[in-house]
Design a protein around this motif. Structure first.
Motif, PDB file in Angstrom:
ATOM      1  N   GLY A 255       0.816  -1.210   0.000  1.00  0.00           N
ATOM      2  CA  GLY A 255       0.000   0.000   0.000  1.00  0.00           C
ATOM      3  C   GLY A 255       0.847   1.257   0.000  1.00  0.00           C
ATOM      4  O   GLY A 255       0.573   2.204  -0.757  1.00  0.00           O
ATOM      5  N   LEU A 256       1.871   1.283   0.826  1.00  0.00           N
ATOM      6  CA  LEU A 256       2.756   2.452   0.865  1.00  0.00           C
ATOM      7  C   LEU A 256       3.492   2.621  -0.457  1.00  0.00           C
ATOM      8  O   LEU A 256       3.721   3.754  -0.911  1.00  0.00           O
ATOM      9  CB  LEU A 256       3.759   2.313   2.015  1.00  0.00           C
ATOM     10  N   ALA A 257       3.875   1.523  -1.082  1.00  0.00           N
ATOM     11  CA  ALA A 257       4.577   1.608  -2.360  1.00  0.00           C
ATOM     12  C   ALA A 257       3.681   2.204  -3.437  1.00  0.00           C
ATOM     13  O   ALA A 257       4.129   3.025  -4.253  1.00  0.00           O
ATOM     14  CB  ALA A 257       5.064   0.220  -2.782  1.00  0.00           C
ATOM     15  N   VAL A 258       2.404   1.839  -3.443  1.00  0.00           N
ATOM     16  CA  VAL A 258       1.474   2.384  -4.433  1.00  0.00           C
ATOM     17  C   VAL A 258       1.288   3.885  -4.218  1.00  0.00           C
ATOM     18  O   VAL A 258       1.325   4.677  -5.175  1.00  0.00           O
ATOM     19  CB  VAL A 258       0.124   1.655  -4.352  1.00  0.00           C
ATOM     20  N   ILE A 259       1.105   4.299  -2.974  1.00  0.00           N
ATOM     21  CA  ILE A 259       0.927   5.720  -2.677  1.00  0.00           C
ATOM     22  C   ILE A 259       2.172   6.504  -3.061  1.00  0.00           C
ATOM     23  O   ILE A 259       2.089   7.609  -3.629  1.00  0.00           O
ATOM     24  CB  ILE A 259       0.610   5.922  -1.188  1.00  0.00           C
ATOM     25  N   ALA A 260       3.349   5.948  -2.770  1.00  0.00           N
ATOM     26  CA  ALA A 260       4.598   6.626  -3.118  1.00  0.00           C
ATOM     27  C   ALA A 260       4.711   6.817  -4.631  1.00  0.00           C
ATOM     28  O   ALA A 260       5.133   7.875  -5.108  1.00  0.00           O
ATOM     29  CB  ALA A 260       5.793   5.828  -2.595  1.00  0.00           C
ATOM     30  N   THR A 261       4.325   5.808  -5.387  1.00  0.00           N
ATOM     31  CA  THR A 261       4.382   5.910  -6.849  1.00  0.00           C
ATOM     32  C   THR A 261       3.413   6.968  -7.360  1.00  0.00           C
ATOM     33  O   THR A 261       3.751   7.762  -8.249  1.00  0.00           O
ATOM     34  CB  THR A 261       4.061   4.548  -7.482  1.00  0.00           C
ATOM     35  N   VAL A 262       2.216   6.990  -6.812  1.00  0.00           N
ATOM     36  CA  VAL A 262       1.218   7.981  -7.232  1.00  0.00           C
ATOM     37  C   VAL A 262       1.731   9.398  -6.968  1.00  0.00           C
ATOM     38  O   VAL A 262       1.635  10.283  -7.831  1.00  0.00           O
ATOM     39  CB  VAL A 262      -0.113   7.744  -6.499  1.00  0.00           C
ATOM     40  N   LEU A 263       2.282   9.636  -5.794  1.00  0.00           N
ATOM     41  CA  LEU A 263       2.795  10.964  -5.462  1.00  0.00           C
ATOM     42  C   LEU A 263       3.994  11.335  -6.323  1.00  0.00           C
ATOM     43  O   LEU A 263       4.180  12.500  -6.687  1.00  0.00           O
ATOM     44  CB  LEU A 263       3.186  11.018  -3.986  1.00  0.00           C
ATOM     45  N   SER A 264       4.807  10.365  -6.654  1.00  0.00           N
ATOM     46  CA  SER A 264       6.007  10.635  -7.436  1.00  0.00           C
ATOM     47  C   SER A 264       5.694  10.947  -8.887  1.00  0.00           C
ATOM     48  O   SER A 264       6.432  11.685  -9.544  1.00  0.00           O
ATOM     49  CB  SER A 264       6.956   9.427  -7.379  1.00  0.00           C
ATOM     50  N   TRP A 265       4.601  10.399  -9.385  1.00  0.00           N
ATOM     51  CA  TRP A 265       4.278  10.549 -10.805  1.00  0.00           C
ATOM     52  C   TRP A 265       3.159  11.555 -11.062  1.00  0.00           C
ATOM     53  O   TRP A 265       2.653  11.638 -12.185  1.00  0.00           O
ATOM     54  CB  TRP A 265       3.878   9.196 -11.389  1.00  0.00           C
ATOM     55  N   VAL A 266       2.780  12.338 -10.071  1.00  0.00           N
ATOM     56  CA  VAL A 266       1.658  13.260 -10.250  1.00  0.00           C
ATOM     57  C   VAL A 266       1.967  14.337 -11.289  1.00  0.00           C
ATOM     58  O   VAL A 266       1.053  14.903 -11.894  1.00  0.00           O
ATOM     59  CB  VAL A 266       1.278  13.910  -8.892  1.00  0.00           C
ATOM     60  N   MET A 267       3.253  14.599 -11.532  1.00  0.00           N
ATOM     61  CA  MET A 267       3.601  15.622 -12.514  1.00  0.00           C
ATOM     62  C   MET A 267       3.196  15.208 -13.929  1.00  0.00           C
ATOM     63  O   MET A 267       2.936  16.055 -14.780  1.00  0.00           O
ATOM     64  CB  MET A 267       5.099  15.938 -12.461  1.00  0.00           C
ATOM     65  N   PHE A 268       3.120  13.919 -14.206  1.00  0.00           N
ATOM     66  CA  PHE A 268       2.794  13.466 -15.558  1.00  0.00           C
ATOM     67  C   PHE A 268       1.338  13.767 -15.940  1.00  0.00           C
ATOM     68  O   PHE A 268       1.090  14.393 -16.977  1.00  0.00           O
ATOM     69  CB  PHE A 268       3.109  11.979 -15.714  1.00  0.00           C
ATOM     70  N   PRO A 269       0.358  13.337 -15.139  1.00  0.00           N
ATOM     71  CA  PRO A 269      -1.015  13.735 -15.505  1.00  0.00           C
ATOM     72  C   PRO A 269      -1.233  15.237 -15.420  1.00  0.00           C
ATOM     73  O   PRO A 269      -2.027  15.789 -16.199  1.00  0.00           O
ATOM     74  CB  PRO A 269      -1.887  12.981 -14.493  1.00  0.00           C
ATOM     75  N   ALA A 270      -0.537  15.917 -14.515  1.00  0.00           N
ATOM     76  CA  ALA A 270      -0.676  17.376 -14.424  1.00  0.00           C
ATOM     77  C   ALA A 270      -0.194  18.042 -15.711  1.00  0.00           C
ATOM     78  O   ALA A 270      -0.838  18.960 -16.231  1.00  0.00           O
ATOM     79  CB  ALA A 270       0.113  17.910 -13.225  1.00  0.00           C
TER      80      ALA A 270
END
Length: 314
Positions: free
Chosen positions: A96-111
């Motif tokens: 779960g923590l790994a998924v959240i970390a990935t989402v936060l790290s890649w938020v610049m792409f959809p933005a």
């Protein structure tokens, strides 16, 4: 978008009346209405991620203790404690923590893709932007509102999720949460996450103004963000001077150290080992430097967008 076309004309020179985009705050509300679907999805994603992190935090103590919920004999709700294949709490917590970390790290792409495609590119391609400029909305104000509203949302959203993520990670046991220097862990546990999001937004907006078409602008904004993300990940260890340790014979660095360079060479007949590394105490210097670089990119891209917009006007 129709709100721009039905906005009332100014009642006097430079003094608009009514709820249209010409009034203070009216343009921001128009942006919010136009992109309400994206806004709603963003808020849902933030709420979901926050709820997931709170739940993961509740599993933290049990996960760190290496225990998992089970029963002997097994019940309808709990698996057998003897079942090796049973999903354990520590696996759930770590995944779960790994998924959240990935989402936060890649938020610049959809933005970046959204800013280039929907936020700017589509407005210019359809002529909606030009329509707004004829109704007491200057191009500079239009762009400021277009960037300001999502920038505030991204800053607030990631600014809340990062500390909640750190809180959910507890004592940061690397066996469960990953080492501090892992790319996704590093980005998702400090201000770099906010700076990444703002840089992606600015790059996407600039791409929208350059290409003026939704699909190409979304692709270019995404590609620019991917390139920036990759460069920083590859050269992150070079952003702050490493610590050098030299000893006769051999030695091992602690797991918490990010190794940069390693060499073994004899000197005067004595084997000499040298290691360049970042200790865990370098987490914050590296965070500050990378955040600064990303904010410079964001500011530069934003300034370039305003200059380009001004030069393309008749």
């Amino acid at each position: 978008m129709t709100a721009l076309g039905t906005a009332p004309a100014p009642a006097g020179p430079g003094r608009p009346s009514g709820p249209g985009p010409g009034r203070p705050g009216g343009l921001v509300r128009t942006v919010a209405r136009t992109h309400r679907t994206a806004l709603a999805l963003t808020l849902v994603a933030l709420a979901t991620a926050t709820a997931a992190l709170i739940w993961l935090h509740s599993l933290g103590d049990e996960a760190r203790a290496g225990n998992s919920a089970c029963a002997t004999p097994p019940t309808d709700r709990l698996p057998s404690c003897a079942a090796v294949e049973a999903i354990t709490v520590d696996e759930t917590y770590a995944s779960g923590l790994a998924v959240i970390a990935t989402v936060l790290s890649w938020v610049m792409f959809p933005a970046a893709a959204w800013a280039g495609g929907a936020l700017i590119g589509r407005e210019l391609e359809s002529g909606t932007a030009e329509l707004a400029w004829t109704q007491s909305v200057t191009p500079a104000r239009w762009l400021a509102a277009k960037l300001g509203a999502p920038a505030a949302l991204l800053t607030a959203g990631t600014g809340v999720l990062v500390p909640v993520n750190v809180w959910a990670r507890g004592d940061g046991n690397p066996n469960l949460t990953g080492d501090w220097y892992y790319p996704d862990v590093f980005v998702s546990t400090g201000p770099v996450a906010v700076a990444h999001a703002l840089a992606g937004l600015a790059l996407g907006a600039l791409a929208g103004l350059v290409w003026r078409r939704a699909l190409p602008a979304a692709g270019v904004g995404l590609a620019a963000s991917l390139l920036l993300h990759s460069l920083l990940e590859r050269h992150r260890e070079d952003l702050w001077p490493p610590v050098t340790r030299t000893e006769a014979g051999s030695f091992e660095l602690p797991r918490s150290a990010l190794q940069v360079a390693w060499s073994d060479s004899p000197r005067h007949g004595v084997p000499l080992t040298r290691a360049d590394f970042h200790p865990e105490s370098h987490f914050w210097p590296l965070q500050y430097v990378e955040s600064g670089l990303l904010l410079v990119v964001a500011a530069t891209a934003t300034a370039a967008a305003f200059v380009l917009l001004a030069r393309r006007l008749p």
